[in-house]
Motif scaffolding. Structure first.
Motif, mmCIF file in Angstrom:
data_model
loop_
_atom_site.group_PDB
_atom_site.id
_atom_site.type_symbol
_atom_site.label_atom_id
_atom_site.label_comp_id
_atom_site.label_asym_id
_atom_site.label_seq_id
_atom_site.Cartn_x
_atom_site.Cartn_y
_atom_site.Cartn_z
ATOM 1 N N TYR A 52 20.682 18.234 -39.687
ATOM 2 C CA TYR A 52 21.518 19.432 -39.682
ATOM 3 C C TYR A 52 20.674 20.697 -39.777
ATOM 4 N N LEU A 53 21.121 21.710 -39.050
ATOM 5 C CA LEU A 53 20.503 23.033 -39.078
ATOM 6 C C LEU A 53 21.343 23.905 -40.009
ATOM 7 N N LEU A 54 20.728 24.409 -41.046
ATOM 8 C CA LEU A 54 21.487 25.092 -42.096
ATOM 9 C C LEU A 54 21.595 26.589 -41.855
ATOM 10 N N HIS A 55 21.810 26.969 -40.617
ATOM 11 C CA HIS A 55 22.129 28.359 -40.283
ATOM 12 C C HIS A 55 22.769 28.374 -38.898
ATOM 13 N N PRO A 56 23.554 29.391 -38.588
ATOM 14 C CA PRO A 56 24.133 29.491 -37.245
ATOM 15 C C PRO A 56 23.077 29.978 -36.260
ATOM 16 N N GLY A 57 23.389 29.907 -34.988
ATOM 17 C CA GLY A 57 22.458 30.387 -33.985
ATOM 18 C C GLY A 57 21.495 29.302 -33.554
ATOM 19 N N PRO A 58 20.716 29.570 -32.492
ATOM 20 C CA PRO A 58 19.810 28.552 -31.949
ATOM 21 C C PRO A 58 18.646 28.255 -32.894
ATOM 22 N N PRO A 59 18.149 27.020 -32.884
ATOM 23 C CA PRO A 59 17.000 26.677 -33.722
ATOM 24 C C PRO A 59 15.706 27.226 -33.127
#
Length: 339
Positions: A52-59
């Motif tokens: 999981y990526l813990l922020h919005p927007g592209p990695p």
């Protein structure tokens, strides 16, 4: 707690803001809470299965790489008390980056930035039942090499990363640039690269064969440059460079890379590769050396790797051979011709 409220996670627990489901559970975040955070408009998003990526927007490119290794590594994570210290680095199990992403981490200018890669190659043991997904290409291999830590990231050795990179491209010029840079930049020796390409059964491809020819030529040039440097910087007398030795009116004895006629000492760089018939090629080397030494010529045999890693030691070997010339019987007269 609403779906848009970020869960309280310590910064050192959220390296690059990417966490596996196991890591989240270890922090007390349930699967239901994780799913709620990843709802549309939520602060988190699922990057890969179980990651999981813990922020919005592209990695970022770094986050994509970290996520790929977490997905492929799937290391066990045990719960810790909040006061327990964070580990020194993220665990990736036996997974390691390879291919173009690994070359980028090594600093190859011929490899694209990680952020621009459509896929990231990750090497795992053959026994792992893991499929490629999203931007992650899983390469399952037997006998994994020992990884190299680059900025805390486990990376396959350069020669292995090169073989995996070349396996995924059909552009001969790109393959040639990568292989040439590996040798020119001092990352590895040609023999190690050819061995990996041979093990991966890539030498039968036309564009790989052409790239290997450039690699070997570059490796030879680099080794000769190191030999010149050794003579120039270690106080050795100047030899005759790249000459062909023959008996007067007789057969050709062979080529040598450096020759000191007054001391009858020759230096020869071993340029063999695993793609050649090793036994036959070594037999030719040995026959030439034996023939020259029967004529009283001392042959110092060096490899590109020794010239790179132990230049001072090789200079001592040559210097000793030159100094011992006065204690030997005079050598036979030979004709010296430019190569």
């Amino acid at each position: 707690m609403t779906q848009n409220t970020p869960l309280p996670l310590r910064p050192h627990e959220v390296r690059h803001h990417v966490q596996s489901a196991a890591q989240l559970r270890a922090r007390g975040v349930s699967a239901a809470q994780t799913a709620a955070q990843c709802l549309p408009g939520g602060p988190w998003q699922q990057l890969l299965p179980g990651v999981y990526l813990l922020h919005p927007g592209p990695p970022t490119g770094e986050e994509r790489l970290h996520g790929a290794l977490l997905y492929a590594g799937r290391p066990p994570v045990s719960a810790r008390r909040p006061a327990a210290p964070a580990p020194a680095g993220p665990p990736y199990g036996e997974a390691m980056a390879t291919g173009p992403a690994a070359l980028t981490l090594y600093g190859f200018s011929s490899a694209p930035p990680v952020a621009s890669l459509h896929r990231i190659d990750v090497l795992v043991p053959r026994t792992r039942r893991l499929r490629s997904t999203g931007y992650v290409q899983v390469l399952r291999r037997a006998g994994l090499p020992r990884p190299v830590l680059v900025g805390g990231v486990p990376v396959a050795p350069v020669e292995r990363a090169l073989a995996d990179a070349v396996a995924g491209i059909t552009d001969g010029s790109m393959a040639r640039r990568m292989l040439t840079e590996a040798v020119r930049g001092g990352h590895c020796e040609p023999a190690a690269v050819v061995q990996e390409l041979s093990a991966a059964k890539l030498l039968g491809l036309a564009h790989v064969r052409e790239a290997v020819e450039s690699l070997l030529a570059e490796g030879r040039a680099v080794a000769e440059s190191r030999l010149y440097e050794m003579v120039r910087t270690r106080g050795l007398p100047a030899p005759l460079w790249n000459v062909d030795l023959r008996l007067p009116g007789g057969p050709r004895l062979g080529e040598v890379d450096a020759y000191w006629p007054d001391q009858a000492v020759a230096v020869e760089i071993d340029s063999r590769t695993p793609s050649e018939d090793g036994e036959a090629h070594w037999s030719a080397y040995a026959d030439k050396r034996d023939h020259l030494e029967r004529l009283g010529i001392t042959v110092v045999h060096v490899t590109a790797e020794k010239l790179r890693e132990t230049l001072e030691q090789q200079a001592t070997v040559v210097r000793t051979a030159l100094m011992a010339a006065n204690d030997r019987e005079p050598a036979a007269y030979v004709v010296i011709l430019p190569r």
